[in-house]
Design an enzyme around this catalytic site. Sequence first.
Site, mmCIF file in Angstrom:
data_model
loop_
_atom_site.group_PDB
_atom_site.id
_atom_site.type_symbol
_atom_site.label_atom_id
_atom_site.label_comp_id
_atom_site.label_asym_id
_atom_site.label_seq_id
_atom_site.Cartn_x
_atom_site.Cartn_y
_atom_site.Cartn_z
ATOM 1 N N GLU A 339 13.533 37.733 -28.054
ATOM 2 C CA GLU A 339 15.037 38.419 -27.766
ATOM 3 C C GLU A 339 15.308 38.440 -26.388
ATOM 4 O OE1 GLU A 339 15.100 41.716 -31.295
ATOM 5 O OE2 GLU A 339 13.729 42.195 -29.716
HETATM 6 C C1 ACM Z 1 10.172 41.466 -31.821
HETATM 7 O O1 ACM Z 1 10.002 42.239 -32.997
HETATM 8 N N1 ACM Z 1 11.118 41.336 -31.196
HETATM 9 C C2 ACM Z 1 8.927 40.466 -31.667
#
Ligand code: ACM
Length: 533
Positions: A339
């Site tokens: 992310e």
């Molecule tokens: C995640 O759940 N961002 C690895």
Amino acid sequence: MRRHHGTTPRTARVLGSLLLIAAAGGLTLGAAPAARAAAPVPLDRIVPAPVSVTPGGTPYRVTRATGIHVDGPAEVHRIGTYLAGLLRPATGYPLPVTDHGDGGILLRLTQGDYGAEGYRLHSGADGVTLTARTPAGLFHAVQTLRQLLPAAVERTTVQRGPWQIAAGTLQDRPRYAYRGAMLDVARHFFTVPQVKRYIDQLALYKINELHLHLSDDQGWRIAVDSWPRLASYGGAGEVGGGRGGHYTKADYREIVRYAASRYLEVVPEIDMPGHTNAALASYAKLNCDGVAPPRYTGTQVGFSSLCVSKKATYDFADDVIRELAALTPGRYVHLGGDEAHSTAHADYVRFMDRVQPLVARYGKTVIGWHQLTGAHPAKGALAQYWGVDGTGAAEKAQVAAAARNGTHLILSPADRVYLDMKYTARTGPGTKWAGLVEVHRSYDWNPGTYLAGVPASAVRGVEAPLWSETVKTSAGIEYLAFPRLAGAAELGWSPAARHDWSAYRKRLAAQGPRWDALGIHYYRSPQVPWPAR
Ligand code: ACM
């Protein structure tokens, strides 16, 4: 992929969840009746399912005269002492641990073909023998022995027996070398005793990797001597505005030591270059504009990034990885890498190209979330897949191509084994961005064939992560982890041929009284035929 949708009123959601947890944590468990075990637990009634059992003979009965005999180095003696410690409170028996003796419970190491973690358990009228090539194998055998005794053996006061162990031979070894659980100690901080409690619960299901998510936007949880404000300032907060906290190096060593005593390796994660607001808030020089943002107590993701063009960023990464590696007897350092929505892709690749070699320099192997496969994974790196059924074909193909090129995978599909997903719309706490994940769905998939185009040999194992935006107590952790954790453990341990929901749900049901006896606060899913309390 986003863990959270920006449209939900964040504060209301988190507050609501915390109230539910508070209510859950305040429940007292009804006292279960003392065991009146007529027949002993059948050898194959355990979780994870064993490779094979051959029943037959007269059950062994643990009595006041039973001794625990150990044949092997001091470590075997230590495992014998651990076993005695498990059995003494409820049986009330002395269970002396000795280096010699006949009958009773014998723990022995041999050179046989048991593998690095396998074991054999043989039980008959004269005693029970646990045999393995390694102490880890003996430790797993002890967990099996424990599950073969009535659930009341887990209680801390003397219970009525009899304490019988079914007769026959059980052969067992894991399908995968990596069987993990992750605890997010960044969104809410968990104390050393809380982590130890979870470690003991993981050990019961033969999980051998504890991944600690040590940093995120909301908190930095590990002392770093060369950058002290990371912990002292960046650690002093958490989701919802609590005080947070961090592990001193002594605390962290204690977690590592305790985990090792339960045959778990600790995998520390410092998430980079995104999920770094706590670090950016602690040191202005880590920010491209030289201005430290405020600390963050919400639950959004994807807004923070280390400054990829600054030398200070790599000094920071080098220092943090060096100090973390020095605290880590285990093989891995997890760099996160998920992310990174506020890092340009080219910058992400550049960052990972510079930072992965630091992990190797300090003698460790890289693990990254599977977005790492969009950069250049270091030789030997592992990628942790956290997609869902609906993850795009291109993303899945990228992961599969990396796997064929030697980047082995840890499987953590979020709509199967993310333990923070709600079970149903009516259960709380938890989140639901990956869907509602009941016990059946969580269990019913095959890690060996899960991702198309991935050779079975590239799957290193399974890990069940537990993100902690909505939990801050052990009861909260347990409600989300149990029963799904047991299923993830079985997917990691048991051969594919033993996967069978209809048999599993009955074996799982038999764990309920054990969890009651241990004081584990679990979700009594209607999909599981729990015995009445
Ligand atoms: C995640 O759940 N961002 C690895």
